[in-house]
Design an enzyme around this catalytic site. Structure first.
Site, PDB file in Angstrom:
ATOM      1  N   LYS A   1      32.142 -71.245 -26.662  1.00 24.64           N
ATOM      2  CA  LYS A   1      33.092 -71.135 -25.543  1.00 24.64           C
ATOM      3  C   LYS A   1      34.454 -70.671 -26.036  1.00 24.64           C
ATOM      4  O   LYS A   1      34.930 -71.147 -27.053  1.00 24.64           O
ATOM      5  CB  LYS A   1      33.244 -72.498 -24.861  1.00 24.64           C
TER       6      LYS A   1
ATOM      7  N   THR B   1      43.056 -78.422 -17.751  1.00 22.14           N
ATOM      8  CA  THR B   1      41.713 -78.035 -18.211  1.00 22.14           C
ATOM      9  C   THR B   1      40.905 -79.241 -18.696  1.00 22.14           C
ATOM     10  O   THR B   1      39.964 -79.088 -19.469  1.00 22.14           O
ATOM     11  CB  THR B   1      41.823 -77.015 -19.367  1.00 22.14           C
TER      12      THR B   1
ATOM     13  N   GLY C   1      38.154 -81.563 -19.018  1.00 21.22           N
ATOM     14  CA  GLY C   1      36.750 -81.578 -18.577  1.00 21.22           C
ATOM     15  C   GLY C   1      36.109 -80.220 -18.387  1.00 21.22           C
ATOM     16  O   GLY C   1      35.008 -80.137 -17.841  1.00 21.22           O
ATOM     17  N   THR C   2      36.737 -79.155 -18.876  1.00 21.28           N
ATOM     18  CA  THR C   2      36.126 -77.820 -18.703  1.00 21.28           C
ATOM     19  C   THR C   2      34.779 -77.729 -19.424  1.00 21.28           C
ATOM     20  O   THR C   2      33.823 -77.166 -18.895  1.00 21.28           O
ATOM     21  CB  THR C   2      37.051 -76.693 -19.223  1.00 21.28           C
ATOM     22  N   GLY C   3      34.727 -78.301 -20.638  1.00 20.66           N
ATOM     23  CA  GLY C   3      33.491 -78.217 -21.424  1.00 20.66           C
ATOM     24  C   GLY C   3      32.359 -78.983 -20.754  1.00 20.66           C
ATOM     25  O   GLY C   3      31.224 -78.492 -20.670  1.00 20.66           O
ATOM     26  N   CYS C   4      32.667 -80.201 -20.274  1.00 23.28           N
ATOM     27  CA  CYS C   4      31.643 -81.021 -19.588  1.00 23.28           C
ATOM     28  C   CYS C   4      31.136 -80.269 -18.363  1.00 23.28           C
ATOM     29  O   CYS C   4      29.929 -80.235 -18.082  1.00 23.28           O
ATOM     30  CB  CYS C   4      32.240 -82.356 -19.132  1.00 23.28           C
TER      31      CYS C   4
HETATM   32  N1  LIG Z   1      42.562 -71.219 -18.966  1.00 27.01           N
HETATM   33  C1  LIG Z   1      41.294 -70.868 -18.773  1.00 27.01           C
HETATM   34  N2  LIG Z   1      40.995 -69.829 -17.939  1.00 27.01           N
HETATM   35  C2  LIG Z   1      39.713 -69.459 -17.701  1.00 27.01           C
HETATM   36  N3  LIG Z   1      38.655 -70.067 -18.275  1.00 27.01           N
HETATM   37  C3  LIG Z   1      38.878 -71.087 -19.119  1.00 27.01           C
HETATM   38  C4  LIG Z   1      40.198 -71.546 -19.429  1.00 27.01           C
HETATM   39  N4  LIG Z   1      40.104 -72.594 -20.293  1.00 27.01           N
HETATM   40  C5  LIG Z   1      38.796 -72.782 -20.510  1.00 27.01           C
HETATM   41  N5  LIG Z   1      38.043 -71.867 -19.840  1.00 27.01           N
HETATM   42  C6  LIG Z   1      36.588 -71.768 -19.805  1.00 27.01           C
HETATM   43  O1  LIG Z   1      36.096 -73.090 -19.625  1.00 27.01           O
HETATM   44  C7  LIG Z   1      34.857 -73.239 -20.309  1.00 27.01           C
HETATM   45  C8  LIG Z   1      34.954 -74.393 -21.282  1.00 27.01           C
HETATM   46  O2  LIG Z   1      35.574 -73.910 -22.453  1.00 27.01           O
HETATM   47  P1  LIG Z   1      36.448 -74.733 -23.444  1.00 27.01           P
HETATM   48  O3  LIG Z   1      36.545 -73.918 -24.697  1.00 27.01           O
HETATM   49  O4  LIG Z   1      37.720 -75.124 -22.774  1.00 27.01           O
HETATM   50  O5  LIG Z   1      35.546 -76.011 -23.634  1.00 27.01           O
HETATM   51  P2  LIG Z   1      35.886 -77.403 -24.271  1.00 27.01           P
HETATM   52  O6  LIG Z   1      37.010 -77.269 -25.239  1.00 27.01           O
HETATM   53  O7  LIG Z   1      34.611 -77.954 -24.769  1.00 27.01           O
HETATM   54  O8  LIG Z   1      36.381 -78.250 -23.045  1.00 27.01           O
HETATM   55  P3  LIG Z   1      37.013 -79.723 -23.051  1.00 27.01           P
HETATM   56  O9  LIG Z   1      38.481 -79.475 -22.978  1.00 27.01           O
HETATM   57  O10 LIG Z   1      36.456 -80.341 -21.839  1.00 27.01           O
HETATM   58  O11 LIG Z   1      36.584 -80.397 -24.332  1.00 27.01           O
HETATM   59  C9  LIG Z   1      34.572 -71.883 -20.958  1.00 27.01           C
HETATM   60  O12 LIG Z   1      33.778 -71.107 -20.089  1.00 27.01           O
HETATM   61  C10 LIG Z   1      35.959 -71.288 -21.108  1.00 27.01           C
HETATM   62  O13 LIG Z   1      35.932 -69.892 -21.213  1.00 27.01           O
HETATM   63  C1  LIG Z   2      33.773 -89.266 -21.586  1.00 31.84           C
HETATM   64  C2  LIG Z   2      34.252 -87.948 -22.060  1.00 31.84           C
HETATM   65  N1  LIG Z   2      33.340 -87.017 -22.435  1.00 31.84           N
HETATM   66  C3  LIG Z   2      33.749 -85.803 -22.879  1.00 31.84           C
HETATM   67  C4  LIG Z   2      35.088 -85.489 -22.948  1.00 31.84           C
HETATM   68  C5  LIG Z   2      35.515 -84.125 -23.466  1.00 31.84           C
HETATM   69  O1  LIG Z   2      36.368 -83.478 -22.658  1.00 31.84           O
HETATM   70  C6  LIG Z   2      36.011 -86.491 -22.533  1.00 31.84           C
HETATM   71  N2  LIG Z   2      37.350 -86.273 -22.557  1.00 31.84           N
HETATM   72  N3  LIG Z   2      35.565 -87.691 -22.094  1.00 31.84           N
END
Ligand SMILES: Nc1ncnc2c1ncn2[C@@H]1O[C@H](COP(=O)(O)OP(=O)(O)OP(=O)(O)O)[C@@H](O)[C@H]1O
Ligand SMILES: Cc1ncc(CO)c(N)n1
Length: 269
Positions: A173, A204, A206-209
């Site tokens: 990602k 942002t 929770g974007t990854g979840c």
């Molecule tokens: N500012 C943004 N604009 C558009 N897309 C975004 C943005 N930030 C994250 N994304 C998208 O969100 C999704 C999750 O990516 P990200 O790399 O943020 O995951 P993550 O770091 O695991 O998330 P988390 O912050 O929940 O741990 C991907 O599809 C990424 O391209």
């Molecule tokens: C419970 C939980 N799972 C995953 C993440 C990662 O964003 C978080 N902040 N909290």
């Protein structure tokens, strides 16, 4: 109705973890179930406390789900302890779980560490080989391949190495890259990009979840992996573009955008 299971931690502020997963699964049209690995006392500014469930209890949660409503896809998020990872791996094998999406959660958006050091090794050994797709962000990919990932070429190299080692697809990602938000899918020795315009939204959490749950939901509905990723990327972009602004830190996204659009369309008929 298709069904999906999330195996993850609870986020009391509702932006990440189980809460984000369930919101995402509902709005992506599948029936959502959960097996909770840990409770977190958490908000948009950080993680204040973590309480893991016992491995025995997690095993019972998984038995309860798999013996009754079989999930068409499984998403795995925060699992901070090696014994919990071990139970998950055993149960996924026992019940022959399908469409497994593993989000190797290591650090929260706020910077809090969500996995113990010895658990990372067990995650790699026991859970990664069961995954259909792994969804590391750039810092997680760096840990997994022990190299720095600073540009598109290095994303391809890192995702390729992870994919070859664990014999599964890898979605690296790009949320942590600087200019764009392009994600890279590496599978069967090939790769393709899913391009995303960076949305100027600091919220942002929770974007990854959300992305991994959307992929699981779309796989549960029978879409192939590329289509599932494409649809999930559209979903996350929509949820970010809705510009919800809650809390004092990096706030959650707005999962209601898709439902509200539908209602607006319905009421305008
Ligand atoms: N500012 C943004 N604009 C558009 N897309 C975004 C943005 N930030 C994250 N994304 C998208 O969100 C999704 C999750 O990516 P990200 O790399 O943020 O995951 P993550 O770091 O695991 O998330 P988390 O912050 O929940 O741990 C991907 O599809 C990424 O391209
Ligand atoms: C419970 C939980 N799972 C995953 C993440 C990662 O964003 C978080 N902040 N909290």
């Amino acid at each position: 109705m298709r069904t999906a299971l999330t195996i993850a931690g609870s986020d009391s502020s509702g932006g990440a973890g189980i809460q984000a997963d369930i919101k995402t699964m509902i709005t992506n049209g599948v029936y959502a179930m959960s097996a909770i690995t840990a409770l977190t006392a958490q908000n948009t500014t950080g993680v204040q406390a973590i309480l893991n469930v016992t491995p025995e209890f997690l095993g019972q949660e998984l038995d309860s789900v798999f013996q009754d409503i079989y999930p068409d896809a499984v998403k795995i998020g925060m699992v901070s302890d090696k014994d919990l990872i071990h139970v998950i791996a055993e149960k996924l094998k026992q019940y022959k779980a399908e469409n497994i999406v593993v989000d190797p959660v290591m650090v929260a958006t706020s910077g809090a560490k969500l996995i113990s050091d010895d658990a990372v090794e067990i995650l790699k050994q026991e859970l990664f080989p069961l995954a259909d797709v792994l969804t590391p962000n750039i810092p997680e990919a760096e840990v997994l391949v022990e190299m720095s990932v600073t540009n598109a070429e290095e994303m391809i190299e890192a995702a390729g190495k992870i994919s070859e080692t664990y014999h599964c697809a890898v979605l690296c990602k790009g949320g942590h890259s600087i200019n764009d938000a392009n994600d890279l899918l590496y599978y069967d020795g090939k790769y393709c990009w899913f391009e995303g315009k960076r949305i100027d939204n600091p919220n942002t959490h929770g974007t990854g979840c959300t992305l991994s749950s959307a992929i699981a939901s779309n796989l549960a509905k029978g879409y192939d992996l590329q289509t599932a990723v494409k649809r999930s990327k559209q979903y996350i972009s929509g949820a970010l573009a809705a510009m919800l602004d809650l809390g004092k830190g990096s706030g959650p996204m707005d999962h209601g955008f898709a439902i509200r659009n539908e209602y607006v369309k319905e009421s305008e008929k």
